[in-house]
Design an enzyme around this catalytic site. Structure first.
Site, short mmCIF file in Angstrom:
data_model
loop_
_atom_site.label_atom_id
_atom_site.label_comp_id
_atom_site.label_asym_id
_atom_site.label_seq_id
_atom_site.Cartn_x
_atom_site.Cartn_y
_atom_site.Cartn_z
N GLY A 72 0.79 -1.23 0.00
CA GLY A 72 0.00 0.00 0.00
C GLY A 72 0.82 1.29 0.00
O GLY A 72 0.28 2.36 0.27
N ASP A 92 -5.10 -5.97 -5.25
CA ASP A 92 -3.98 -6.92 -5.19
C ASP A 92 -4.53 -8.33 -4.95
O ASP A 92 -5.65 -8.51 -4.48
CB ASP A 92 -2.99 -6.54 -4.09
N ASP A 110 -7.73 -10.83 -8.55
CA ASP A 110 -6.72 -11.11 -9.56
C ASP A 110 -7.10 -10.29 -10.79
O ASP A 110 -8.18 -10.49 -11.37
CB ASP A 110 -6.73 -12.62 -9.88
N ASP A 134 2.02 -1.36 -10.58
CA ASP A 134 3.36 -1.75 -10.10
C ASP A 134 3.36 -3.27 -9.95
O ASP A 134 4.16 -3.83 -9.20
CB ASP A 134 3.61 -1.05 -8.74
N LYS A 174 4.95 -0.22 -14.52
CA LYS A 174 6.32 -0.73 -14.40
C LYS A 174 6.57 -1.73 -15.53
O LYS A 174 5.71 -2.55 -15.84
CB LYS A 174 6.46 -1.45 -13.06
#
Ligand code: SAM
Length: 222
Positions: A72, A92, A110, A134, A174
């Protein structure tokens, strides 16, 4: 040593001081200590702080979806930047401890599952201003496998952004520098007016990760 990675019409140079495999791995580096001191859950919080600042899109009142948000750290920074008039949703596979803020929601899901859009719609039906990712797969230590799995998550993050962003919205993801980086960057460029590859200061010296930041979402024609 300069590692050249594909960019759009130019190369992104990752210089030795940024990608130094010879340096010893320091788990409790200055960003770790700074995060502890500021009550941030992850040192990666400083990455989104820098990316948000450089992009200039994270403003009070906007709605953000943060994919791969546990524990977090990014969520804490984003919740502060959007303020109580905004909304941040952290998703998450594992539970994210609540931030205890009415405008910061968390969801165990998911992102690759077919029911993810329904789960998200149950939290908010609104179109989003920013999607961040991320997400990282469980690593195997085999670089080619890890890069391929990471890229799969990047592709899912892009599809999610396409499905949930408002026109003109923004995207941050990312990506690990690897064989298919250029192909992925090209996919992002098709959908956004302005795309930049950034490597925040808090990125570890040994890491091959960079962040693609994109503004000005152009929805696909129906
Ligand atoms: N940005 C986070 C922070 O600041 O606290 C750290 C994220 S961590 C590097 C990557 C996360 O991606 C992990 O918590 C992992 O569970 C999550 N992840 C990987 N695959 C996922 C998926 N398919 N759906 C949702 N989350 C996923």
């Amino acid at each position: 040593m300069v590692i050249l990675a594909p960019g759009h019409g130019k190369v992104v140079a990752l210089r030795r001081q940024h990608l130094d495999m010879a340096k010893p791995y320091e788990p409790k580096d200055r960003f770790y200590l700074k995060a502890k001191a500021q009550g941030l859950r992850a040192r990666s919080a400083f990455k989104i702080e820098e990316l948000a600042d450089r992009m200039g899109v994270v403003k009070p009142g906007i709605a953000v979806l943060d994919l791969g948000a546990a524990p977090g750290g990014w969520l804490q920074v984003l919740a502060k930047l959007v303020g109580p008039s905004g909304l941040v949703i952290g998703v998450d596979l594992v539970e994210i401890k609540s931030l205890s803020l009415a405008h910061a929601k968390t969801l165990v899901a998911d992102v690759t599952a077919p029911d993810f859009p329904q789960k998200l719609a149950a939290i908010t039906p609104r179109k989003l201003d920013l999607v961040t990712s991320d997400m990282a797969p469980k690593t195997t230590g085999i670089r080619a496998t890890d890069e391929a799995r990471s890229l799969e998550l990047c592709e899912i993050a892009l599809r999610c952004a396409e499905a949930h962003l408002r026109p003109g919205g923004a995207f941050i993801t990312k990506v690990f520098m690897g064989g298919d980086f250029k192909r992925y960057e090209t996919q992002v460029r098709k959908r956004f007016e302005q795309v930049k590859v950034m490597r925040p200061e808090a990125t570890r010296d040994r890491s091959f990760e960079v962040y693609i930041t994109a503004k000005g979402f152009r929805p696909p024609r129906p």
